[in-house]
Motif scaffolding. Structure first.
Motif, PDB file in Angstrom:
ATOM      1  N   THR A  35       0.835  -1.200   0.000  1.00 43.27           N
ATOM      2  CA  THR A  35       0.000   0.000   0.000  1.00 43.27           C
ATOM      3  C   THR A  35       0.870   1.251   0.000  1.00 43.27           C
ATOM      4  N   VAL A  36       0.241   2.365  -0.349  1.00 41.55           N
ATOM      5  CA  VAL A  36       0.900   3.671  -0.380  1.00 41.55           C
ATOM      6  C   VAL A  36       0.077   4.629   0.473  1.00 41.55           C
ATOM      7  N   VAL A  37       0.722   5.402   1.326  1.00 44.54           N
ATOM      8  CA  VAL A  37       0.010   6.369   2.152  1.00 44.54           C
ATOM      9  C   VAL A  37      -0.302   7.609   1.318  1.00 44.54           C
ATOM     10  N   VAL A  38      -1.588   7.905   1.161  1.00 43.10           N
ATOM     11  CA  VAL A  38      -2.037   9.086   0.437  1.00 43.10           C
ATOM     12  C   VAL A  38      -2.038  10.295   1.361  1.00 43.10           C
ATOM     13  N   ALA A  39      -2.563  10.107   2.562  1.00 41.54           N
ATOM     14  CA  ALA A  39      -2.623  11.186   3.550  1.00 41.54           C
ATOM     15  C   ALA A  39      -2.354  10.601   4.922  1.00 41.54           C
ATOM     16  N   GLU A  40      -1.337  11.117   5.585  1.00 41.36           N
ATOM     17  CA  GLU A  40      -0.972  10.647   6.928  1.00 41.36           C
ATOM     18  C   GLU A  40      -1.908  11.302   7.940  1.00 41.36           C
ATOM     19  N   ILE A  41      -2.971  10.589   8.316  1.00 40.01           N
ATOM     20  CA  ILE A  41      -4.018  11.134   9.181  1.00 40.01           C
ATOM     21  C   ILE A  41      -4.132  10.259  10.429  1.00 40.01           C
ATOM     22  N   SER A  42      -4.190  10.895  11.578  1.00 36.16           N
ATOM     23  CA  SER A  42      -4.382  10.164  12.829  1.00 36.16           C
ATOM     24  C   SER A  42      -5.854  10.200  13.221  1.00 36.16           C
TER      25      SER A  42
END
Length: 205
Positions: A35-42
């Motif tokens: 997978t690829v992180v599109v938006a690093e969101i917590s």
């Protein structure tokens, strides 16, 4: 003896360099394999998920007052609600008969979310894609259903909105193409990420 000590130190230094290189090359810990992180969101920073299909919208967001509950808001976009039919009058043998008027479209509703909605919400923390395609030429964007698509995905994270164009449904493709409106990069999301937000579905409430 000195030569042996130098060789040992050289081997250790080389091993350290290799370990540092492997660590630098390793994908982010938040990204699953493939997978690829599109938006690093917590979970703490995600405030709202809003999806529009061109006619209606679905929003997922936390209730801030009192108990923290996930809410689902669903409704029509401004000017997109169908007009109510006032009924049709007809004359039959001198008797005027009227058909009943069509029901008004439902108003915007805010409801408590289901467990499935909680699962959908968690898919965005972080938002991951199966592929990153980069910035594409207009003809390729058209092929992926991203040109003139009315569908939008808007994420509000720590008070800042990030918007994506959502590609039209393409037969044979398992997943949904999205384009970041700021960077113009294109990503392929897994099959159910957008599908779960369909305004015609009642699975989230």
């Amino acid at each position: 003896m000195k030569a042996q000590t130098t060789a040992v130190h050289g081997t250790l230094a080389l091993a350290g360099l290799v370990a540092a290189y492997m660590t630098w090359q390793r994908p982010p810990e938040t990204a699953k394999a493939g997978t690829v992180v599109v938006a690093e969101i917590s979970k703490q920073s995600l405030e709202r998920i809003r999806y529009e299909d061109g006619t209606r919208f679905t929003e997922l967001g936390r209730k801030t007052e009192g108990e923290s509950r996930l809410l689902v808001t669903m409704g029509y976009l401004p000017g997109k609600a169908p007009l109510a039919d006032a009924g049709v009058a007809a004359v039959d043998g001198g008797v005027i008969a009227t058909s009943p008027p069509a029901a008004l479209p439902p108003p915007t509703r805010e409801l408590f979310a289901s467990e499935r909605a909680e699962g959908t919400y968690s898919k965005f923390t972080p938002l991951e894609a199966t592929r990153a395609l980069g910035v594409l030429k207009p003809e390729k964007l058209d092929e992926l259903g991203l040109v003139d698509s009315p569908r939008r995905l808007d994420l509000k994270v720590a008070g800042v909105s990030r918007t994506f164009v959502v590609g039209k449904v393409i037969a044979g493709i398992i997943g949904t193409y999205i384009q970041d409106t700021q960077s113009n990069e294109v990503f392929l999301l897994p099959g159910t990420t957008i599908g779960d937000l369909d305004p015609s579905s009642q699975a989230l409430v």
